[in-house]
Design a protein around this motif. Structure first.
Motif: not given
Length: 157
Positions: A101, A108, A110
């Motif tokens: 992440p 946020r 990944r």
């Protein structure tokens, strides 16, 4: 100028070519990075890279340092893949890639991160275009820290 696709009325988030991000799973918090749309893959400075097995899964252990005043971090993450990536000198390198992440401007998601020696580079991480793709983000090439605050001390002067 292109119209926004139907159903996407939000204007894009404009970020600078330098921003501060966090990689919370690696305990690398609020450090300066360079946004590099010429790079496909994000690259993080890593030393002492060691692959090992944990519960039947391939993992990697490496040392990194986001800012000079921070201690060296020893990080462990599952290996996502290995990829041939062309370095800044134009030479292909086989690199380990992890998925972790990232936090940028309060958002946020990944990202895939390749591990490589960036000891001689000013920024420990370059954020490549794959990490930004599909996120409704544009990069302002003449501005810095549009969605984050510049850390007091950077990795290199």
């Amino acid at each position: 100028m292109q119209k926004a696709k139907s159903g996407t009325s939000a204007p894009p988030t404009v970020i600078g070519w330098h921003e501060a991000i966090s990689l919370p799973d690696l305990n690398l918090l609020d450090f300066s990075i360079k946004v590099d749309t010429g790079a496909k893959t994000t690259a993080l400075h890593a030393e002492d890279i060691e692959v090992f097995w944990r519960d039947g899964e391939k993992w990697v252990r490496f040392a990194t340092q986001a800012m000079a005043q921070n201690p060296i971090q020893i990080c462990e993450q599952p290996v996502l893949t290995k990829r041939d990536i062309t370095n800044t000198g134009g030479t292909p390198e086989r690199r380990i890639v992890i998925r972790t992440p990232m936090v940028l401007g309060g958002r946020r998601w990944r990202i895939d991160v390749s591990l490589t020696d960036r000891a001689n580079m000013r920024f420990p991480l370059i954020l490549g275009r794959r990490a930004l793709r599909g996120r409704n983000i544009v990069v302002h090439p003449a501005k810095s820290y549009l969605v984050s605050e510049k850390p007091i001390l950077e990795r290199r002067p």
